[in-house]
Each structure stands twice: as structure tokens, then as C-alpha cells.
Design an enzyme around this catalytic site. Structure first.
Site, mmCIF file in Angstrom:
data_model
loop_
_atom_site.group_PDB
_atom_site.id
_atom_site.type_symbol
_atom_site.label_atom_id
_atom_site.label_comp_id
_atom_site.label_asym_id
_atom_site.label_seq_id
_atom_site.Cartn_x
_atom_site.Cartn_y
_atom_site.Cartn_z
ATOM 1 N N LYS A 78 0.831 -1.212 0.000
ATOM 2 C CA LYS A 78 0.000 0.000 0.000
ATOM 3 C C LYS A 78 0.870 1.269 0.000
ATOM 4 C CE LYS A 78 -1.998 -1.090 3.905
ATOM 5 N NZ LYS A 78 -1.306 -2.356 4.242
ATOM 6 N N ARG A 110 -9.691 0.652 9.021
ATOM 7 C CA ARG A 110 -9.252 -0.705 9.356
ATOM 8 C C ARG A 110 -10.316 -1.459 10.136
ATOM 9 N NH1 ARG A 110 -3.408 0.354 9.102
ATOM 10 N NH2 ARG A 110 -2.187 -1.487 9.531
ATOM 11 N N ARG A 112 11.622 -5.326 5.091
ATOM 12 C CA ARG A 112 11.328 -3.923 4.775
ATOM 13 C C ARG A 112 12.272 -2.962 5.513
ATOM 14 N NH1 ARG A 112 5.237 -1.962 5.330
ATOM 15 N NH2 ARG A 112 5.330 -2.873 7.411
ATOM 16 N N ARG A 146 11.330 -0.524 11.001
ATOM 17 C CA ARG A 146 10.282 -0.335 12.004
ATOM 18 C C ARG A 146 10.403 -1.367 13.111
ATOM 19 N NH1 ARG A 146 4.837 0.074 8.536
ATOM 20 N NH2 ARG A 146 4.065 -0.971 10.407
ATOM 21 N N ARG A 166 -0.398 -8.764 13.698
ATOM 22 C CA ARG A 166 -0.985 -7.783 12.777
ATOM 23 C C ARG A 166 -1.787 -8.471 11.682
ATOM 24 N NH1 ARG A 166 4.434 -5.051 11.649
ATOM 25 N NH2 ARG A 166 3.432 -4.030 9.886
HETATM 26 P P1 ADP Z 1 1.345 -1.690 7.575
HETATM 27 O O1 ADP Z 1 1.925 -0.684 6.635
HETATM 28 O O2 ADP Z 1 2.337 -2.771 7.884
HETATM 29 O O3 ADP Z 1 -0.016 -2.138 7.149
HETATM 30 P P2 ADP Z 1 0.762 0.555 9.249
HETATM 31 O O4 ADP Z 1 1.981 1.403 9.117
HETATM 32 O O5 ADP Z 1 -0.406 0.902 8.405
HETATM 33 O O6 ADP Z 1 1.172 -0.959 8.988
HETATM 34 O O7 ADP Z 1 0.287 0.513 10.756
HETATM 35 C C1 ADP Z 1 1.177 0.295 11.826
HETATM 36 C C2 ADP Z 1 0.363 0.210 13.120
HETATM 37 O O8 ADP Z 1 -0.312 1.447 13.358
HETATM 38 C C3 ADP Z 1 -0.744 -0.841 13.117
HETATM 39 O O9 ADP Z 1 -0.266 -2.125 13.470
HETATM 40 C C4 ADP Z 1 -1.724 -0.259 14.164
HETATM 41 O O10 ADP Z 1 -1.257 -0.502 15.486
HETATM 42 C C5 ADP Z 1 -1.610 1.248 13.910
HETATM 43 N N1 ADP Z 1 -2.633 1.743 12.942
HETATM 44 C C6 ADP Z 1 -2.405 2.254 11.700
HETATM 45 N N2 ADP Z 1 -3.550 2.596 11.096
HETATM 46 C C7 ADP Z 1 -4.555 2.296 11.971
HETATM 47 C C8 ADP Z 1 -5.965 2.405 11.932
HETATM 48 N N3 ADP Z 1 -6.617 2.903 10.862
HETATM 49 N N4 ADP Z 1 -6.662 1.958 13.015
HETATM 50 C C9 ADP Z 1 -6.049 1.475 14.092
HETATM 51 N N5 ADP Z 1 -4.719 1.332 14.192
HETATM 52 C C10 ADP Z 1 -3.957 1.751 13.150
HETATM 53 P P1 ADP Z 2 2.238 -1.785 3.250
HETATM 54 O O1 ADP Z 2 2.255 -0.279 3.194
HETATM 55 O O2 ADP Z 2 1.019 -2.373 2.611
HETATM 56 O O3 ADP Z 2 2.474 -2.321 4.627
HETATM 57 P P2 ADP Z 2 4.804 -1.590 1.816
HETATM 58 O O4 ADP Z 2 4.476 -0.731 0.643
HETATM 59 O O5 ADP Z 2 5.569 -0.976 2.928
HETATM 60 O O6 ADP Z 2 3.454 -2.321 2.353
HETATM 61 O O7 ADP Z 2 5.602 -2.878 1.249
HETATM 62 C C1 ADP Z 2 6.124 -3.854 2.153
HETATM 63 C C2 ADP Z 2 7.518 -4.281 1.681
HETATM 64 O O8 ADP Z 2 7.419 -5.053 0.478
HETATM 65 C C3 ADP Z 2 8.463 -3.118 1.357
HETATM 66 O O9 ADP Z 2 9.774 -3.498 1.756
HETATM 67 C C4 ADP Z 2 8.349 -2.967 -0.163
HETATM 68 O O10 ADP Z 2 9.576 -2.500 -0.727
HETATM 69 C C5 ADP Z 2 8.066 -4.393 -0.619
HETATM 70 N N1 ADP Z 2 7.117 -4.459 -1.742
HETATM 71 C C6 ADP Z 2 6.046 -3.655 -2.005
HETATM 72 N N2 ADP Z 2 5.376 -4.061 -3.102
HETATM 73 C C7 ADP Z 2 6.029 -5.174 -3.552
HETATM 74 C C8 ADP Z 2 5.827 -6.069 -4.676
HETATM 75 N N3 ADP Z 2 4.799 -5.894 -5.519
HETATM 76 N N4 ADP Z 2 6.687 -7.100 -4.799
HETATM 77 C C9 ADP Z 2 7.713 -7.280 -3.938
HETATM 78 N N5 ADP Z 2 7.962 -6.476 -2.874
HETATM 79 C C10 ADP Z 2 7.125 -5.438 -2.680
#
Ligand code: ADP
Ligand code: ADP
Ligand code: ZN
Length: 222
Positions: A13, A88, A127, A161, A172
Site C-alpha cells: 500500500k 481498518r 522492509r 520499524r 498484525r
Molecule cells: P502496515 O503498513 O504494515 O499495514 P501501518 O503502518 O499501516 O502498517 O500501521 C502500523 C500500526 O499502526 C498498526 O499495526 C496499528 O497498530 C496502527 N494503525 C495504523 N492505522 C490504523 C488504523 N486505521 N486503526 C487502528 N490502528 C492503526
Molecule cells: P504496506 O504499506 O502495505 O504495509 P509496503 O508498501 O511498505 O506495504 O511494502 C512492504 C515491503 O514489500 C516493502 O519493503 C516494499 O519495498 C516491498 N514491496 C512492495 N510491493 C512489492 C511487490 N509488488 N513485490 C515485492 N515487494 C514489494
């Protein structure tokens, strides 16, 4: 145009939101980034969120809804915004719908990135990002073009992170399946859900998203 990029942690994302936001001038609203900034600043909100995030649980709906309400009123969101990590829970989605009515805005698409859990764990544990500008990378899938130098800003400092470890990832993913996945039927009913193959490589996923934004994607064909 207002979009939600939807999918489990590690689906891509953030990576895609960055790209689309730069290309189309839509604001990227990543709740994870906002919360991490709040934790870093030591604000009361950050203090509340810190432990919850470290445990891989969700921050309360009330906090999240207030955070987004203020944000979408800002100037940079008027041309469009991309929500990354929000909503979420069904409660957050309902609050968002209400908020958009009040603000006279609407959601154009909810784009779901479909990725298997095993691939997600690999993506999350590999990541890292640039400590200066936040550009995202991966140990195997997206290394900087020049080793140890950020492609975007030239910085040589990177960070990982705290919650990107195997045990938190499992929690998660559980939170995603239990609390977030029920939003898929919610948006399907609103007829704005488009699901794409998030297992494809980064460039191919971007291409699929651009097809949707450009109106030649799956939903348009239905
Ligand atoms: P990822 O990119 O791995 O999906 P995020 O960066 O979006 O993770 O979120 C990291 C953490 O922040 C989540 O595990 C949660 O604890 C919190 N968080 C983020 N967005 C939300 C939301 N919309 N509602 C509740 N908690 C959230
Ligand atoms: P999210 O925001 O959904 O948690 P990220 O965009 O941070 O996910 O992507 C998670 C990890 O996977 C990052 O290290 C990113 O560089 C890698 N990544 C993202 N998209 C792809 C893909 N299509 N194929 C392989 N690796 C990816
Ligand atoms: Zn950088």
C-alpha cells in the site's frame, strides 16, 4: 479523485501510494506514518498509541477518526487523497462515510491488493526505509539502485520499524483478518471495490492501479 489502498500489512500500500501520489498530485494519508510521527514527537496521542502499536494491535477508532477528520480538510487533499491504512474497522469505515457526506466528498475506488500471508511475512521482515525522506525499500525485492544510498534523496541512513518483526507480524495479520477484512463486503456493496493481484512485481501492480484510475480497469469493464 479519492482512493483507498486496501490490503494486509506488507501488501504494498505504502509503496504504491507514494508513486500514485507523486504522479497524480493526490495527498497520501498513511495512518501508520502519522502515528509513528506522533510517537516520535512524544505527544499525548503518541504515548497512547505506542504500546498498542508495539503489540501489533489496533489504535482506538476514536483516535483514528479524529486524526483523519482534521487531515482531509487540509488544502493538499482538495485535489484528491489516497488513504493508506485507514479505515481498518467497520466502525472506521462508517465514520468515514459520514465524514465524507459532511465534507461533500466521495470515495471513487477502494483498491484491494491481494497478497498471500507467507509472502507478506517475507515482505515485512525485509522492509526498511530511508531515515531522511521515508522512501521504502526491501532487502531482496527493492534495493536502492546504488547500494546504501537512497534513490530519492541521496541519504545513507536507513531505518527499520520496531514492529516489523516476526511475532508482531503474526498479530498484525490476525488483526487484519479479524477486524479489517470484513470491510471488503462493506465496500463491495457500495460498488467501489476493485481487487488486483498484489503478488505481481511493483511495476505491474502500479500499472494495474493506473488502469483503474484511468477508467480502463476492471470496475469500468463490469
Ligand atoms: P502496515 O503498513 O504494515 O499495514 P501501518 O503502518 O499501516 O502498517 O500501521 C502500523 C500500526 O499502526 C498498526 O499495526 C496499528 O497498530 C496502527 N494503525 C495504523 N492505522 C490504523 C488504523 N486505521 N486503526 C487502528 N490502528 C492503526
Ligand atoms: P504496506 O504499506 O502495505 O504495509 P509496503 O508498501 O511498505 O506495504 O511494502 C512492504 C515491503 O514489500 C516493502 O519493503 C516494499 O519495498 C516491498 N514491496 C512492495 N510491493 C512489492 C511487490 N509488488 N513485490 C515485492 N515487494 C514489494
Ligand atoms: Zn531518502
Amino acid at each position: 479523485m479519492n482512493l483507498i489502498l486496501f490490503g494486509p500489512p506488507g501488501a504494498g500500500k505504502g509503496t504504491q501510494a507514494d508513486f500514485i501520489s507523486k504522479k497524480y498530485g493526490f495527498a497520501k494519508l498513511s495512518t501508520g506514518d502519522m502515528l509513528r510521527a506522533a510517537v516520535k514527537s512524544g505527544s499525548p496521542l503518541g504515548k497512547q498509541a505506542q504500546d498498542v502499536m508495539a503489540k501489533g494491535q489496533l489504535v482506538s477508532d476514536e483516535i483514528m477518526i479524529n486524526l483523519i477528520r482534521e487531515r482531509i480538510r487540509e488544502d493538499d487533499c482538495q485535489k484528491g487523497f489516497i488513504l493508506d491504512g485507514f479505515p481498518r474497522t467497520v466502525a472506521q469505515a462508517e465514520a468515514l462515510d459520514q465524514m465524507l457526506i459532511t465534507e461533500k466528498k466521495r470515495l471513487d475506488y477502494v483498491i484491494e491488493l491481494q497478497v498471500d500471508d507467507t509472502e507478506l511475512t517475507q515482505r515485512i521482515t525485509g522492509r526498511f526505509s530511508c531515515a531522511k525522506c521515508g522512501t521504502g525499500y526491501h532487502d531482496s525485492f527493492k534495493r536502492p539502485m546504488k547500494e546504501e544510498v537512497c534513490d530519492s534523496c541521496g541519504s545513507t541512513e536507513f531505518s527499520r520499524r520496531e514492529d516489523d518483526n516476526v511475532s508482531t507480524v503474526t498479530k498484525r495479520l490476525e488483526a487484519y483478518h479479524q477486524q479489517t477484512a470484513p470491510l471488503l463486503p462493506y465496500y463491495d456493496k457500495e460498488n467501489i471495490l476493485v481487487s488486483i493481484d498484489g503478488m505481481a512485481d511493483i511495476v505491474e501492480v502500479t500499472r494495474q492501479i493506473e488502469e483503474i484510475i484511468g477508467g480502463t480497469g476492471k470496475l469500468a469493464a463490469q
